[in-house]
Design an enzyme around this catalytic site. Structure first.
Site, short mmCIF file in Angstrom:
data_model
loop_
_atom_site.label_atom_id
_atom_site.label_comp_id
_atom_site.label_asym_id
_atom_site.label_seq_id
_atom_site.Cartn_x
_atom_site.Cartn_y
_atom_site.Cartn_z
CD GLN B 198 -1.43 1.21 -7.10
OE1 GLN B 198 -0.84 2.13 -6.55
NE2 GLN B 198 -2.70 1.35 -7.54
N GLY B 239 0.79 5.42 2.52
CA GLY B 239 0.06 5.06 1.32
C GLY B 239 0.75 5.51 0.04
CG HIS B 240 -1.20 4.61 -3.70
ND1 HIS B 240 -1.81 3.96 -4.75
CD2 HIS B 240 -2.18 5.20 -3.00
CE1 HIS B 240 -3.10 4.15 -4.66
NE2 HIS B 240 -3.35 4.89 -3.62
CG ASN B 241 0.91 8.22 -5.98
OD1 ASN B 241 0.10 7.33 -6.18
ND2 ASN B 241 1.93 8.45 -6.78
#
Lengths: 334, 334, 334
Positions: B198, B239-241
């Site tokens: 990540q 969550g990511h992004n």
């Protein structure tokens, strides 16, 4: 070092009836599957009755009606789970933490720490807060300003009391819980959110227990309140100005929105949600994963949860459900 | 020590209209039920109009149409909640934290702390991170590597910025929040999970507020982004992004899966879930406990929540629902 | 300082096929939209195929069937996501933490810290706990009594292991996670809750990963168990005595109630709930936001989630659903 008790002693102490060898010695507790001859098992959930046949337990706490399924000694109880809970406590090893303040703790000059309280490593205590006798503040806790930690409370570790939080006697709070953070109060003004000051506090009654990573916001004007003996599992969210009646228990991941009042002796299943600004009567049961949107005025059981099933079959039901309420989906006589 | 204001002064300051005694002195705010004669109450939610009759408040902030229900002095506002929020802020006591670094804090040699920032007890700040003027880092916070905490930010206590987290001015983060942890990226390889690095960060705009125990993962390649004035309640998972547009607000326990883009001025109700890799337009409202699985292209209100009702009646509906989509459950004309 | 590799080198190292310029140099990874000529992009989710046309990437990891959509160099993989994960790890900068114990850490006299472990600022380690070689305990972690942190484990920051928690090798735990808190065991006795002692622990196998603010309770009598390579996202709640089989992955905000056994290679979608005392077979998929209430005996996909749609249309469907199961709602032939 570990204590041992005869079945006769346990029966006398907890008001149970011995079946079999009253002089048999017990030195611990275990599951039906793993208990050995000096250990006590228990049978409360009938789901596990099939494990009686192979159990090696020295004795089992059970209901009278389960006795025919078990050939060994037993302690007969009307409520085996409750009896077992009290017996198991005899065998729990708890290390008495010494009272005193760890040198790494940082205490505000006007905070008051009872000499019989225990403050562990890396704790901070803010202005005007008071920690009463027998309270145990575990490592990494942060106690903000104007808080009271009542006698014999336990904050296990890394608990935060933000500000204006008052705990009654014997409250137990698990790691990561955050009590007294700002309630979520926002007003839109000229296209931008403005924050509504959260001027209240949190009041938590005697014997409450609060699970790991649970959050309880402080009130906007009045306090958020938990009456005595409220039991909250992990990762529960309680909004500002909620009031929870005595002896109510909530399983993990429940969320209660602001200003709702919940009665006494309610049981709220895991993952349930409860809307804001409603009232729930005493002794209401909310089943797991349900969503309560309206006040409930009497002791009932409510649900809106849907059990999962085969995903393809579920998709077909869902397609039909979505057609309900359209012309095509209406039944002929509507 | 507490400030007092006349109704006339408050009206002038906040653009309101006085009804009644303009010289009446106000020294605090309270609920309709508890306000005394020197205190100001407010009526925004019509649900509480019935409390006007018995209120002892010295004056009440309300809409003009509610005036007939109240016999005392008043401040008339088009949006009483917003007006009250701004007035209440006058009475909020905030202790100015002194700038400087508490001796128990541990600061990496190449971190840069502005002399006008405040670093409280048991804080750690990692390599290359910068804490700007007026920022207040409360007790027990962990700031990792390569982070920027903008001017006038407040990290209340026990907040973690893991790494590559940049906060704009005046961001406020509540205890237990974790910003910038690894996104949940996994790939199956020869029967074993491998971790997807990540490599991104988290970028949080001016005036955002992030609730207690909320988690915002850092991006896999690009950053996870909150634009300005985003307001997140407690126990939210981002969550990511994910990208969240300016002025969007989410109530407690919302979860947003990775790579989803949410527009500006959206409102997401408590416990809602939003799938990954979708887009949500500006000004969309998602009702509480709903589950958004597809992109929403225009400003609408969506829901899939089911209000709880009597558990037996619900079970009967459910049995019928499960038959929908089977042959027996189909309506005659299908 | 950053490493560079030719496409040929990457192909050899990871068993891929080069298409185009094998001598092209790659010094990093990025998204299709942002990658520059020395960077590698990837295409795994067909949703993003439209971004190929404008990508400036020096090369792209993709499936052979996507090659016609891309005019530049490529690394052809059967599973581009897995290949990309392994390549990206080459470019991840990880700072080796020095082994040793930070002077602000507080270690019980009878705890054992391997000289090759690293203990960061404001950590506390309780009685009889052992931290093995290569383990990295980040700032603000609390390790209670009788815990074992296996070799090469990483506790990023502010992790709590309450007591009797054993971690196998290479376990990674993100900030705010709480492992080993008391399970939620209560019995009602004379109108008051009594606490059931939680005498078990938590056992976590090799290579598990546990997300931010996730909670895993310790067992009542036996241990709560995660077998090897279990991957849990953020804000998951695992009740006492749950057993999770190897290689099972759960997305954010899942909750599993006590004593449930979940098989190997299961995938549980975000926000799903799983009841207590049930069994789930290997390779079961539970879709996001579903609620599993019964045992699942074979590898299937289950769901009970409802996608949100226009709130008014949904309300109409719901009104019809609530009539199902009443006389009026029954279809004519019932």
């Amino acid at each position: 070092m570990a204590a041992t008790y005869t079945l006769d002693e346990l029966a006398t102490r907890f008001g149970l009836v011995v079946h079999g060898q009253g002089k048999h010695l017990i030195s611990g507790v275990a599951t039906l599957a793993k208990a050995q001859c000096q250990q006590l098992g228990f049978l409360a959930n009938p789901h596990y009755r099939r494990e009686l046949a192979n159990s090696q337990a020295g004795a089992i706490v059970l209901r009278r009606e389960d006795l025919p399924h078990w050939s060994g000694s037993a302690l007969i109880a009307r409520d085996p789970y409750s009896a077992f809970a009290r017996i198991a406590a005899l065998f729990e090893v708890t290390e008495g933490s010494q009272s005193g303040i760890h040198p790494s703790a940082v205490i505000a000059p006007d905070a008051v720490i009872d000499p019989a309280a225990s403050i562990d490593a890396h704790v901070s205590v803010g202005a005007r807060s008071r920690i009463q006798a027998g309270a145990r503040i575990g490592p990494g806790c942060v106690i903000g300003e104007d808080c009271v930690v009542g006698p014999e409370c336990t904050l296990v570790a890394r608990v935060t009391l933000v500000c204006r939080v008052a705990l009654g006697p014997r409250v137990r709070i698990h790691p990561g819980a955050v009590i007294g953070a700002d309630g979520f109060g926002l007003a839109m003004h000229e296209g931008h959110w403005i924050k509504v000051p959260q001027l209240g506090g949190v009041s938590i009654g005697a014997d409450c227990e609060i699970g790991a990573n649970t959050t309880i916001d402080r009130g906007a004007l009045d306090d958020t309140v938990l009456e005595e003996d409220v039991r909250l599992d992990n990762q529960i969210q309680i909004g500002h100005n909620v009031v929870i009646g005595a002896h109510t228990a909530m399983a993990g991941c429940v969320a209660v929105a602001g200003s709702t009042r919940i009665g006494r002796y309610c049981q709220i299943g895991g993952g349930a949600g409860i809307s804001g600004h409603i009232e729930i009567a005493d002794k209401v049961t909310v089943l797991a994963k349900s969503f309560v949107t309206h006040s409930i005025l009497s002791a009932t059981v409510v649900s809106s949860a849907i059990p999962a099933r085969d995903a393809k079959a579920w998709r077909r039901s869902l397609a039909q459900l979505n057609r309900l309420g359209t012309d095509r989906g209406r039944s002929p006589r509507d």
